[in-house]
Each structure stands twice: as C-alpha cells, then as structure tokens.
Write an enzyme that holds these catalytic residues in place. Sequence first.
Site, PDB file in Angstrom:
ATOM      1  N   CYS A  51      -5.878  24.339 -32.542  1.00 27.12           N
ATOM      2  CA  CYS A  51      -6.688  24.501 -33.744  1.00 27.12           C
ATOM      3  C   CYS A  51      -7.430  23.201 -34.077  1.00 27.12           C
ATOM      4  CB  CYS A  51      -5.839  25.027 -34.896  1.00 27.12           C
ATOM      5  SG  CYS A  51      -6.849  25.995 -36.033  1.00 27.12           S
TER       6      CYS A  51
ATOM      7  N   HIS B  61      -3.492  29.839 -32.733  1.00 29.75           N
ATOM      8  CA  HIS B  61      -2.144  29.253 -32.795  1.00 29.75           C
ATOM      9  C   HIS B  61      -1.186  29.984 -31.857  1.00 29.75           C
ATOM     10  CE1 HIS B  61      -2.683  26.619 -36.333  1.00 29.75           C
ATOM     11  NE2 HIS B  61      -3.629  27.486 -36.644  1.00 29.75           N
TER      12      HIS B  61
ATOM     13  N   GLU C 254       1.580  29.052 -30.855  1.00 32.07           N
ATOM     14  CA  GLU C 254       2.981  28.817 -31.233  1.00 32.07           C
ATOM     15  C   GLU C 254       3.561  29.941 -32.089  1.00 32.07           C
ATOM     16  OE1 GLU C 254       0.355  27.249 -32.399  1.00 32.07           O
ATOM     17  OE2 GLU C 254       0.578  26.510 -34.438  1.00 32.07           O
TER      18      GLU C 254
END
Length: 542
Positions: free
Chosen positions: A384, A510, A512
């Site tokens: 990001c 993202h 994650e």
Amino acid sequence: MANTKYIFVTGGVSSSLGKGIIAASLAKLLQARGYRVTIQKLDPYINIDPGTLNPYEHGECYVTNDGAETDLDLGHYERFLNVATSQANNVTTGRIYLSVIEKERRGEFLGKTVQVIPHITNEIKERIQILGNSSDYDIVLTEIGGTVGDIESLPYIEAVRQLKWELGDENALVIHLTLVPFLAAAGELKTKPTQHSVKLLMESGVRADILVCRTEYHLSDDLRTKLALFCNVKKEAVIESIDASTIYDVPNLMLEEGLDTITLEKLNLSAKTIPDLKQWNQFIQRHKNPKQEVTIGLIGKYVELQDSYKSILESFIHAGAEKEIKVKVIPIHSEHIHPHTLESKIGHLDGILVAPGFGERGIEGKIEAVKYAREHNIPFFGICLGMQMAVIEFARNVLGIHDANSTEMVSNTKNPVIDLMEDQKKITDKGGTMRLGAWDCKLTPGSLVAKAYKKENIQERHRHRYEYNNTYKSQLENAGFKATGVNPETGLVEVIEIPSHPWFVGVQYHPEFKSTVASPHPLFVAFVQAAYDFKNKKNTKN
Ligand code: GLN
C-alpha cells in the site's frame, strides 16, 4: 429461526487477556469437530468503526472482503478458521446508536420514548442474531469487548442476559475469561479477583457457565475446586489458560483442558467426533522446527506497537512455516532511516518490507529504504503506502523527476505520481470513504506475481485513497518499472515489479489480510523464499 447456538465471551479483572484468541481457539476446536462456526466482536466504543482510529490507539485496522474496517481480532478469527468475516462480524456502540437514531428519525418508534432499554439492547440482540439467522452457522461466538464492570459495556451484558433467558441455557452459553494472578510476595496464585469479577457479572443477572483462567502457573486441583465453589460453576468448567509461547498453541491447550467438550455438553451438542487438527498441527510442527532463518526489516512508523502490523507479522509466521524458515522480523522506525544510517539500519537485511501507512511523517526514510533495496538487489516488498513509496523513489531517482510525490504528502506537487482518484476528490468525510474491500486484479502472465499466485485473476482487499497515476505509466514502464497487476474495470495499477531486480514487488492492496494458517499468502511465501535465496547468495559470495 435457525437452531443456532450462541456462545458469549466476556472478560473480567483486566483488559488484554486475549478474549479474541480464546474465542478463536474454541471456534477452531468446534470447527475441527465438524461444526460451522463464526465469531463476532462487539466493541463498546462510540466510533462507528476503528477506521478513524490511530493504530497507536487500537492496533491495526483489519479489512474484510465486503469492505468493513474492523477490529484486529477479526484477523485472528480468519487466520484460525480460514472463513471470511464481514461487516456483521464487528459491531460498535457507535453503529448501534447510529442505527437506532436513524430508525427514530424515520419514525419507526413513533410515539415512544427511545431508551437504552429496550431500544439499544434490542438493536444489540438483533446484531448478535443476524449471523445466527443466516443459517450459515451452527454456532456463533460473540466476543464482548472491554471488561465486565465498565459503564459502556452494561447494555451488552444486559443484551446477553436477555438472550440467555429467551433462548434457554442449552442454546446460549457464557464463557468468562479472567486472570488468576501470581503474587510473588505471597508465593501464591490468587482467586479473589476472579471471584469479584464473577460477582460483578452476576449483579447484572448473568451467570458465567465456564471460567477460562489466564495464569502464569498451573492451577492446582484445590484451586480449581475453590474457583468452582466460589464462582458457582462445575469443576470441569474451570479451564486453565496458561501463558503460551505462541497463540497457535492455544487451541491444543484448550483441547487438553476440555474447553470444547464442556461447551458442547452445555449446549447439548454431540461431542462424539474427535477434532481433526491434523493440518493445524502440521503447521505448528513446521513453525516450531524451522530449518533455516532469514532476517526481514519491517519499515514503518508505528513500529513501537506490535499490534499495528499484526496481520503482516502473522503472515510471516504462516509463510515461514510453509517454507520451514524462521522469519526474524526486525521493526525499523522509518524516521530513523537517513542516508548516513542506511548501512547500519538495513544493510544486513535479507529482505525489506515497507509497510502501509498514512500521512507525511517518516516517508523520506521509507523512500531511502526502497532506494537501498533497489540498488543493492535486496528483496523488496511494498504494501500500500510501501508500494506508493516505490513509485515515488523510481520516478525521482531513475526517471530524474526530482519533485515526484504523492498528493497525500504535497497537495500541489508538480509531479503527482501518486494521486487521489477522481471520485475521491469530492469526498470530505473521513470515515468509511476510502477504496475498501475486495477488488479484482488481473496479473500479467509470466510476471513474478503471476508465478507466485499460480493464477492470473485474483481478488485482494484494499484500504487507501491514493493511486498510482497512470499519466506516468509509459515513462515508468519504459524504464523497467512494470505494472504487472491492473484492475480490469478501472485500469488502476495494483501491482508493480522491477523485472531486472531479483525480487521487487509493490502491491496497492493488503495481502496480509488474506493469509491464514490453512492458506499462507503466496506473496509472503515468495518473498520469504526470495529473502532466503538472497541470503544464500550473499553467504556464498563471502
Ligand atoms: N495513505 C495511502 C493512501 O491512502 C496508503 C494507505 C495504506 O497504506 N493503507 O492511499
């Protein structure tokens, strides 16, 4: 109504006891016995969601597929269960009140005085039952944020009391998580705080069915008997939760303590099947017995607080286990990176991750780190804001556009290589107005990322306002900075790579948020592998 069972998890004595991990661990065990389970978090603060909170206040803001900005506990739920959560899984007091007040304005309570009881409590009860009524789940676990006795959690406890009364004991269960502290001066574990917090719960009319006791030392048989007697629970319902070296051990610890069997017994559900934790235990085996090690720098500006980058740290655990590599993550404050500290701060790393973030503070350090990674062939992963910094760095130092910037940092910059999207320009409200949730992305065949994902069409979660500015795309691409992932509808660039570098990847989304124990994220796996290859090459050279 579907015959869903409800489990409420309350907390007593102290905050930060890990209700989210206990809820996720119990849910894991129930899922491993074949039940369809989901977990919800009720947060007693007035923000509509944690999206407007600084990470120092509340840790990471986790994002769901449907674009909800949520509490980081939802990340644990997804990582443990491998089941996606949604807006319905996280409700705050702000959201409850907003909804009640909107109903009042529409005239839905016309003629009535709108009050905490019954209007707010009814709204809470409805939000709890939305997931149960969907018939997607056999069991809904609801974690009540905060600590029993807090003024702001009172309406939630009252809603639990009412639901328990309405649904009956075999359909609704209360698990109370408490602390049994060890007093060094007395050389003893103390039960009194737990007794008091159970009593406090009782004053609101809620009886705890199961006690989960956080402790640094094992609970003796006598102590369990004492807790059972004074807290009004069966002795089997006193569950020890001893400090664990990793959160991923907690499901097995709870299994040994029989938390799942006593839960099923109380809910009148069959406990005949044996939990299937084969895949889970294989993961733990690999996580605990790594064959290699790599050192990765996590460069961000909220590094003082571990919880700020929770999902990134967990993604490294999943990827490391997959590769049997221990990933040593070194948090590095971006404000501490300057040209003269680069060598000592990041020169020794096997991989560099530049983290997501907002605002100007610390960005020059991030840009320096990207430059160092690019010039020294160190595997680089930008997420990001980290990806946006990579674009700025390349534009400045390779294309020679010295004033290249993001309009987030300098609103009137002459070279906005990162810029606000057109539809963001009119937005002034801060809450829930970013580009949020899952968006499609098409990867370039043969690119590093397409190879990592082993497919070309992906969906990843977003949370940002600014974007790669396509005006600069051909210049960047011609100089070797490739856009290898693009949103097929809007043409927005989601992924960048430098093919002449061993592993240089930036993603606008993202990754994650989608890494779980059962399904480690392919980009984290590939990054850890790249770091390992880089380390090996370095060592053979020396
Ligand atoms: N601040 C940047 C934006 O809003 C990046 C956000 C992020 O890293 N999540 O676009």
